[in-house]
Design a protein around this motif. Sequence first.
Motif, PDB file in Angstrom:
ATOM      1  N   THR A  30      13.656  39.827  37.866  1.00 48.25           N
ATOM      2  CA  THR A  30      12.372  39.364  38.403  1.00 48.25           C
ATOM      3  C   THR A  30      12.360  37.843  38.396  1.00 48.25           C
ATOM      4  O   THR A  30      11.870  37.206  39.329  1.00 48.25           O
TER       5      THR A  30
ATOM      6  N   TYR B 208      14.080  54.530  33.927  1.00 44.42           N
ATOM      7  CA  TYR B 208      12.705  54.905  33.587  1.00 44.42           C
ATOM      8  C   TYR B 208      12.473  56.403  33.708  1.00 44.42           C
ATOM      9  O   TYR B 208      11.510  56.942  33.166  1.00 44.42           O
TER      10      TYR B 208
ATOM     11  N   ARG C  11       3.676  43.977  40.695  1.00 45.46           N
ATOM     12  CA  ARG C  11       3.736  42.868  39.743  1.00 45.46           C
ATOM     13  C   ARG C  11       2.439  42.068  39.745  1.00 45.46           C
ATOM     14  O   ARG C  11       1.981  41.592  38.713  1.00 45.46           O
TER      15      ARG C  11
ATOM     16  N   ARG D 292      15.127  52.692  28.628  1.00 45.92           N
ATOM     17  CA  ARG D 292      14.116  51.913  29.357  1.00 45.92           C
ATOM     18  C   ARG D 292      14.101  50.468  28.853  1.00 45.92           C
ATOM     19  O   ARG D 292      14.003  49.525  29.636  1.00 45.92           O
TER      20      ARG D 292
ATOM     21  N   GLU E  51       5.677  47.748  28.837  1.00 43.17           N
ATOM     22  CA  GLU E  51       7.066  47.726  29.283  1.00 43.17           C
ATOM     23  C   GLU E  51       8.011  48.071  28.135  1.00 43.17           C
ATOM     24  O   GLU E  51       9.049  48.702  28.341  1.00 43.17           O
TER      25      GLU E  51
ATOM     26  N   SER F  32      15.003  47.164  31.031  1.00 42.79           N
ATOM     27  CA  SER F  32      14.043  46.063  31.135  1.00 42.79           C
ATOM     28  C   SER F  32      14.661  44.746  30.701  1.00 42.79           C
ATOM     29  O   SER F  32      14.521  43.723  31.376  1.00 42.79           O
TER      30      SER F  32
ATOM     31  N   PHE G 156      11.496  36.876  29.549  1.00 43.82           N
ATOM     32  CA  PHE G 156      10.413  37.812  29.804  1.00 43.82           C
ATOM     33  C   PHE G 156       9.078  37.122  30.012  1.00 43.82           C
ATOM     34  O   PHE G 156       8.273  37.557  30.836  1.00 43.82           O
TER      35      PHE G 156
ATOM     36  N   LEU H  99      15.636  44.322  34.675  1.00 42.49           N
ATOM     37  CA  LEU H  99      14.344  44.141  35.344  1.00 42.49           C
ATOM     38  C   LEU H  99      13.699  42.783  35.035  1.00 42.49           C
ATOM     39  O   LEU H  99      13.204  42.109  35.944  1.00 42.49           O
ATOM     40  N   GLY H 100      13.714  42.373  33.760  1.00 45.51           N
ATOM     41  CA  GLY H 100      13.129  41.076  33.401  1.00 45.51           C
ATOM     42  C   GLY H 100      13.880  39.918  34.037  1.00 45.51           C
ATOM     43  O   GLY H 100      13.302  39.143  34.812  1.00 45.51           O
TER      44      GLY H 100
ATOM     45  N   ARG I  31       7.176  37.608  33.420  1.00 52.06           N
ATOM     46  CA  ARG I  31       6.038  38.527  33.376  1.00 52.06           C
ATOM     47  C   ARG I  31       4.686  37.866  33.152  1.00 52.06           C
ATOM     48  O   ARG I  31       3.662  38.463  33.444  1.00 52.06           O
TER      49      ARG I  31
END
Lengths: 175, 308
Positions: free
Chosen positions: A119, A99, A20, A107, B76, A111, B219, A115-116, B223
């Motif tokens: 995080t 993925y 990251r 995918r 992404e 995300s 996001f 994943l978003g 990110r």
Amino acid sequence: MIPALLTLLALVDAAFCGFRDAAGRNPRIEKRAYFLRAVRRGALAGLIAVAALAALTFAVLGLAPDPAGLWLDLLAAGRRLLLVYGAYAALVCTALLAYALPVHEARVLASVTILGPFTMVRPWVLAAGALLAALAAARAETAALTLASALTIGLIERLLGRGWRRGRPVPFRPS
Amino acid sequence: MDAPEISDLLVDYDPDTLARLPVRRSAVVERLRAAGRPGAARLAARLPARDDLLDEAAVDALLLRVHAELQRLSEEFDQGERVRFVLAPLLDALRAAGAPRPLRVVDVGCGLGYVVRWLAARGALGADVELVGCDYNRALIEAARAAASDEGLPCRFHVANAFTLREPATVFLSTGVVHHFRGDALVSFFREQARAGALAFIHFDIKPSHLSPLGAWIFHQARMREPLSRHDGVLSALRAHAGDALLAAARAGAEGLSSALFDGHVGPFPVLRIMHAVIGLRPDLRARFVDQLERLGPRGGRRLGAFS
């Protein structure tokens, strides 16, 4: 087993921190080597953190009047940490499997839904697990070591990013 | 939502010469305050300036960082593959119709040229396709050139108005650009493409839905590092044009071209379709394009709406 699993989780998490930290800084299309270096850098930072925490834990154990009792309390705290961090890691790893699928939508879905958001909540999960384990600990040393561990792991990403924040521009460097 | 994005206000160009014009920091701050964006105004007020004029080198360095972060988001969300999925059948349709070669694909407002470079690296579009990126910002174009040269990619980048290139475009494309055009400027955007003689265009942008502002916020928090990226990213989702508005502007502006929406239907799972595209092409290419798209299976044909 519990220390080994926690170490594994910490190293994987640190490797992701490395990824990251490097993401969004290199405009190349092919970045496999660049990301591999970043992941290794993160994992190395994780290894150093885990080694330091292990040394601290053994030092505290060495000074404790009842090392066996403290060790059992530490294992109980570790089990609670594993419960929270293990569930979080399992979900993230499941999303990452998407993925490997050749379906573009899978995918995107992984995300957008996992994943978003995951995080974003990572620091809160880290804190929640540590608080859960620390509050349930029978001994103050266990609580302190648990909080110190979570804080150290939480600082890895911030420390990795220090170099960039010292003013290095976007690196248009070959991978 | 017509509040301006910060990045739109930090640079200004002479429309004829494309020379960079000085930008007053106080004017940017005032504009953002007047638009009801006090947080954005505070960000702008912290930008380096001399005698109230924004430091161009600092602004360029910031935009480079922001665009590198944007590229990460594009990676992404598979923006390269998203564009290739529609562009490849369109190019096949153009070939089948005997369009003049080379087939020149021009990315309008390409920034760091991610999509153009991705297509050059992985698109496998054919040897008769030229890939060109255009942007007004010299720093971004120089970075795009450096990145392409570093990887030996067959594509070109120009500091230029994409609609007045000496070698005109066969196809115009863009990703995440059209929401920057508001009102009459959106119609003009499509009019200029028709005037430039393009045979087709594909413009992808964020698809507005009840979830898109929340998704954009998550996001960009997760990110993006630059506060400007976080601010503008969420505002982009709020400013994104609805499909109907895009189609209406394309149909009003791009005379002589038929237009349709790709991925225009939100459906029960908006998270799967975070972008939509307005596609325009010469009417005689329509049937060939639909045929090429349907060869990709139901994923292709069903995602395309009706042409005007």
